[in-house]
Design a protein around this motif. Structure first.
Motif, short mmCIF file in Angstrom:
data_model
loop_
_atom_site.label_atom_id
_atom_site.label_comp_id
_atom_site.label_asym_id
_atom_site.label_seq_id
_atom_site.Cartn_x
_atom_site.Cartn_y
_atom_site.Cartn_z
N GLY A 199 -13.05 25.29 -20.27
CA GLY A 199 -12.73 25.67 -19.07
C GLY A 199 -11.57 24.70 -18.55
N GLN A 200 -11.29 25.02 -17.25
CA GLN A 200 -10.58 23.75 -16.66
C GLN A 200 -10.77 23.57 -15.36
OE1 GLN A 200 -6.50 25.36 -17.33
NE2 GLN A 200 -6.64 26.25 -15.26
N HIS A 201 -10.29 22.53 -14.60
CA HIS A 201 -10.88 22.05 -13.06
C HIS A 201 -9.51 21.39 -12.53
CE1 HIS A 201 -13.43 21.17 -9.92
NE2 HIS A 201 -12.82 19.96 -9.94
N THR A 202 -9.39 21.66 -11.36
CA THR A 202 -8.39 20.92 -10.56
C THR A 202 -8.93 19.99 -9.62
OG1 THR A 202 -6.80 22.55 -10.64
CG2 THR A 202 -6.31 21.08 -9.11
N PHE A 203 -8.86 18.83 -9.72
CA PHE A 203 -9.44 17.67 -8.93
C PHE A 203 -8.71 17.64 -7.48
CE2 PHE A 203 -11.17 16.90 -12.89
CZ PHE A 203 -12.37 16.15 -12.91
N THR A 204 -9.46 17.75 -6.59
CA THR A 204 -8.77 17.48 -5.07
C THR A 204 -9.25 16.21 -4.47
OG1 THR A 204 -10.70 18.43 -3.92
CG2 THR A 204 -9.05 20.33 -4.64
N ALA A 205 -8.33 15.80 -3.53
CA ALA A 205 -8.81 14.47 -3.08
C ALA A 205 -10.02 14.38 -2.21
CB ALA A 205 -7.39 14.16 -1.95
N GLU A 206 -10.22 15.61 -1.58
CA GLU A 206 -11.34 15.72 -0.74
C GLU A 206 -12.93 15.68 -1.91
OE1 GLU A 206 -8.76 17.95 -0.73
OE2 GLU A 206 -8.03 17.11 1.10
N GLU A 207 -12.81 16.35 -2.76
CA GLU A 207 -13.78 16.37 -3.92
C GLU A 207 -14.06 14.86 -4.56
OE1 GLU A 207 -14.19 18.39 -7.64
OE2 GLU A 207 -12.04 19.19 -7.29
N ILE A 208 -12.78 14.46 -4.86
CA ILE A 208 -13.07 13.00 -5.42
C ILE A 208 -13.55 12.13 -4.34
CG2 ILE A 208 -11.32 10.93 -6.04
CD1 ILE A 208 -9.33 13.11 -7.25
N LYS A 209 -13.31 12.03 -3.22
CA LYS A 209 -14.07 11.25 -2.05
C LYS A 209 -15.39 11.57 -1.99
CE LYS A 209 -9.62 11.03 0.38
NZ LYS A 209 -8.69 11.18 1.56
N ALA A 210 -15.82 12.57 -1.81
CA ALA A 210 -16.83 13.23 -1.69
C ALA A 210 -18.11 12.82 -2.87
CB ALA A 210 -17.13 14.62 -1.52
N PHE A 211 -17.61 12.51 -4.04
CA PHE A 211 -18.20 12.36 -5.38
C PHE A 211 -18.47 10.73 -5.06
CE2 PHE A 211 -19.08 10.69 -9.53
CZ PHE A 211 -19.79 11.76 -10.05
N ALA A 212 -17.38 10.16 -4.76
CA ALA A 212 -17.33 8.72 -4.80
C ALA A 212 -18.31 8.41 -3.83
CB ALA A 212 -15.93 8.25 -4.60
N VAL A 213 -18.20 8.83 -2.75
CA VAL A 213 -19.31 8.25 -1.41
C VAL A 213 -20.65 8.33 -1.92
CG1 VAL A 213 -20.13 8.98 0.50
CG2 VAL A 213 -17.73 9.15 0.23
N LYS A 214 -21.00 9.38 -2.76
CA LYS A 214 -22.40 9.61 -3.30
C LYS A 214 -22.77 8.57 -4.43
CE LYS A 214 -23.37 14.06 -1.59
NZ LYS A 214 -23.51 15.47 -2.03
N TYR A 215 -21.71 8.60 -5.44
CA TYR A 215 -22.21 8.17 -6.74
C TYR A 215 -21.11 6.77 -7.48
CZ TYR A 215 -24.21 12.60 -6.71
OH TYR A 215 -24.84 13.69 -6.34
N ASP A 216 -19.96 6.70 -6.70
CA ASP A 216 -19.12 5.50 -7.49
C ASP A 216 -18.35 5.09 -6.44
OD1 ASP A 216 -17.78 3.91 -9.15
OD2 ASP A 216 -17.00 5.34 -10.40
#
Length: 166
Positions: free
Chosen positions: A17-34
């Motif tokens: 499959g494929q996935h497009t990374f958005t700025a919003e989801e990058i930030k949301a993941f980073a806040v929680k995990y990195d």
């Protein structure tokens, strides 16, 4: 069509499959995990080693595993329609050679593939074998950005019997 250890072919490429990374989801993941600045702050990320907001490598790995699970669920659903008994897959004894080769930037679309590379008989668990797969992620420019070798225990149709006492 079967998913038992003995029947799983090696070498065949799977489009996970494929996935497009958005700025919003990058930030949301980073806040929680990195929570590093190049995953959280677009302006600050411009002056980082990466030159822009980029996804955590763990975020990329999480998307790969999500797409891998979805791929296997689709395959098993198709197999279930045929009425054949399905083999049990799992658990995974781990992975090796995890590599984040290039940054994944906001807006990048990553296509994930897998290719089963090796099957290992287990004397200690004769009703299971291990299947290894090389998994890769490529951005929209064809550049490899992610790589991991995964492994999973897979039920055998017949228990493994070593030849000549080996």
């Amino acid at each position: 069509m079967s998913n038992y250890f003995e029947d799983v072919p090696l070498g065949e490429e799977m489009h996970l499959g494929q996935h497009t990374f958005t700025a919003e989801e990058i930030k949301a993941f980073a806040v929680k995990y990195d929570p590093q600045y190049f995953h959280l702050d677009e302006a600050a990320a411009k002056s980082s080693l990466f030159g822009g907001l980029c996804a955590s490598g763990w975020h990329t790995a999480a998307i790969w595993i999500r797409l891998t699970v979805a791929y296997r669920q689709r395959y098993e659903a198709e197999l279930a329609k045929t009425g054949v008994k399905m083999a049990q897959w799992g658990p995974s004894p781990g992975f090796k050679n995890l590599k984040w080769l290039k940054p994944v930037f906001a807006g990048d679309t990553i296509t994930f593939t897998g290719r089963r590379t090796e099957k290992v008989d287990l004397k200690s668990r004769p009703h299971r074998g291990i299947i290894y797969a090389l998994n890769e992620g490529f951005n929209q420019h064809g550049e490899k950005v992610f790589e991991i070798t995964s492994s999973i225990l897979v039920e055998r149709r017949q228990p493994y019997q070593p030849k000549d006492g080996a």
